[in-house]
Design an enzyme around this catalytic site. Structure first.
Site, PDB file in Angstrom:
ATOM      1  N   HIS A  82       0.843  -1.194   0.000  1.00 20.58           N
ATOM      2  CA  HIS A  82       0.000   0.000   0.000  1.00 20.58           C
ATOM      3  C   HIS A  82       0.874   1.240   0.000  1.00 20.58           C
ATOM      4  CE1 HIS A  82      -4.271   1.061   0.379  1.00 20.58           C
ATOM      5  NE2 HIS A  82      -3.809   2.223   0.838  1.00 20.58           N
ATOM      6  N   ASP A 161     -13.925   2.242   6.727  1.00 16.33           N
ATOM      7  CA  ASP A 161     -12.881   2.998   6.026  1.00 16.33           C
ATOM      8  C   ASP A 161     -13.434   3.592   4.736  1.00 16.33           C
ATOM      9  OD1 ASP A 161     -10.208   3.985   5.418  1.00 16.33           O
ATOM     10  OD2 ASP A 161     -10.265   2.512   3.819  1.00 16.33           O
ATOM     11  N   SER A 183      -6.706   4.128   8.364  1.00 21.18           N
ATOM     12  CA  SER A 183      -7.317   3.843   7.063  1.00 21.18           C
ATOM     13  C   SER A 183      -6.546   2.726   6.343  1.00 21.18           C
ATOM     14  CB  SER A 183      -7.308   5.136   6.224  1.00 21.18           C
ATOM     15  OG  SER A 183      -7.542   4.855   4.878  1.00 21.18           O
ATOM     16  N   LYS A 187      -7.740  -1.641   6.318  1.00 22.44           N
ATOM     17  CA  LYS A 187      -7.964  -2.364   5.049  1.00 22.44           C
ATOM     18  C   LYS A 187      -7.071  -3.592   4.967  1.00 22.44           C
ATOM     19  CE  LYS A 187      -7.356   1.231   2.136  1.00 22.44           C
ATOM     20  NZ  LYS A 187      -7.765   2.520   2.659  1.00 22.44           N
TER      21      LYS A 187
HETATM   22  N1  URA Z   1      -4.184   5.521   1.546  1.00 20.26           N
HETATM   23  C1  URA Z   1      -5.234   5.106   2.304  1.00 20.26           C
HETATM   24  O1  URA Z   1      -5.747   4.013   2.099  1.00 20.26           O
HETATM   25  N2  URA Z   1      -5.670   5.905   3.254  1.00 20.26           N
HETATM   26  C2  URA Z   1      -5.149   7.124   3.523  1.00 20.26           C
HETATM   27  O2  URA Z   1      -5.609   7.792   4.413  1.00 20.26           O
HETATM   28  C3  URA Z   1      -4.056   7.557   2.729  1.00 20.26           C
HETATM   29  C4  URA Z   1      -3.599   6.736   1.738  1.00 20.26           C
END
Ligand code: URA
Length: 367
Positions: A82, A161, A183, A187
């Protein structure tokens, strides 16, 4: 317990309890707390921050706001990656098929653009037909059958989220360590991977403007990863300038395809090789990162990474014919300089704002 007291507490810089955080997340997810009350609380968190305990509780409440996936029947090692967001960041589009081309299972839930940053889901949706909203069964089936799936946030996985992310985008609450960490990590916990590489961007086009902030965000996310038993590696990357040579959803898909065909910009290549080598190390391919980098270059050269991308697009109902002739924008305005010279620097933030004003985004209404 009621939401007014919770908002007032955070407004007054007090610490929220686990129960209060869970109350907010559960009821906002169910639609029993309004967007304007959630916006007030998110703004209070943005301004007054959260300590480590609150951030952990917020992350876990969001992660368990819907279903969580168990992918242990597919493989002992499931990889995820991510980015904390940037301009021109098409690394996921290149790196994830590349990783999957080594037979390492990839289960990735990406986001849309947030603030001035672009989103992988918006990029993938520029491919006609590509479905980012697969059911969890389809997500799992694809990982089993072709070793990769890239989807968006669903109503089932970390739905809190999905709602808070879209809300933050409309109320200028993006650059906050507790909000970003919760966030991203909610996930990741919900999607079931057990090995994670995080690209923590830093610079004018990122939410973390300084190295110190990026290090702090990395530490918070690594700690949550440890708690959730996800082996986590953070790599801080430079986002002072846009990554690569294109910004905009379809154009970035086009550049990613070129990269998968072996024609990659140097800055993109450095990130792909660094993150890729770490992923391969986590997956147990080799602990020698230089060897991993060589293997990555080989799968770019022999077309295996490109083929995996095409397989992914096909599997998620995307039009692969379209990929052969992605056109440039309809209107192109050349900007000419009156003097000779070299461009020394492009300001990532200004370019991100320009892309946003041209509509490189499909989120909740921003005005
Ligand atoms: N990516 C995400 O999933 N959340 C954020 O707050 C910033 C980048």
């Amino acid at each position: 317990m009621n939401i007014l007291d919770i908002i007032a507490k955070k407004r007054d810089k007090k610490e929220l309890t686990k129960e209060e955080i869970e109350y907010f997340i559960t009821n906002y997810t169910k639609g029993e707390i309004s967007d304007y009350q959630a916006a007030a609380l998110i703004m209070a968190i943005y301004i007054n921050g959260m300590n480590e305990e609150e951030t952990k509780n917020l992350t876990l409440a969001m992660a368990y706001s819907g279903k969580t996936l168990d992918l242990s029947d597919i493989s002992e090692t499931i990889i995820d990656k991510h980015s904390s967001g940037g301009i021109g960041d098409k690394v996921t589009l290149i790196l994830m098929p590349l990783v999957a081309s080594f037979g390492i299972p990839v289960a990735k839930m990406s986001g849309r653009g947030l603030g001035i940053t672009g989103g992988t889901i918006d990029k993938l949706e520029s491919i006609p037909g590509y479905r980012t909203d697969l059911s969890l069964d389809e997500f799992k089936k694809n990982i089993k059958e072709i070793g990769i799936s890239l989807i968006g946030q669903t109503e089932n996985l970390a739905p809190a989220d999905k709602k808070i992310y879209a809300l933050r985008d409309t109320i200028s609450c993006t650059e906050s360590i507790p909000l970003i960490a919760s966030s991203i990590m909610s996930k990741k916990i919900a999607a079931g991977a057990n090995k994670l590489v995080l690209e923590v961007t830093c610079g004018s086009g990122a939410f973390m403007k300084t190295k110190e902030e990026a290090e702090k965000l990395s530490k918070v996310m690594s700690k949550i990863g440890e708690l959730a038993e996800i082996e986590t590696v953070c790599v801080i990357t430079n986002m002072e300038q846009p990554i690569g040579k294109n910004i905009g959803n379809a154009l970035e898909v086009k550049e990613a395809l070129e990269a998968l065909n072996g024609k990659m910009e140097k800055d993109v290549e450095e990130i792909v090789l660094t993150l890729g080598a770490q992923i391969m190390k986590l997956a147990g391919i080799s602990s020698d990162v230089n060897k991993n980098k060589e293997m990555i270059l080989e799968n770019l050269k022999n077309g295996k990474a490109y083929d995996k991308f095409i397989e992914l697009v096909k599997k998620q109902y995307g039009d692969v014919e379209y990929l052969k002739h992605i056109e440039n924008a309809k209107y192109i305005i050349p900007v000419k300089t009156s003097k000779g010279g070299y461009i020394e620097k492009l300001n990532a933030e200004s370019i991100g704002r320009a892309a946003l004003s041209l509509g490189a985004r499909q989120n909740k209404k921003r005005r």
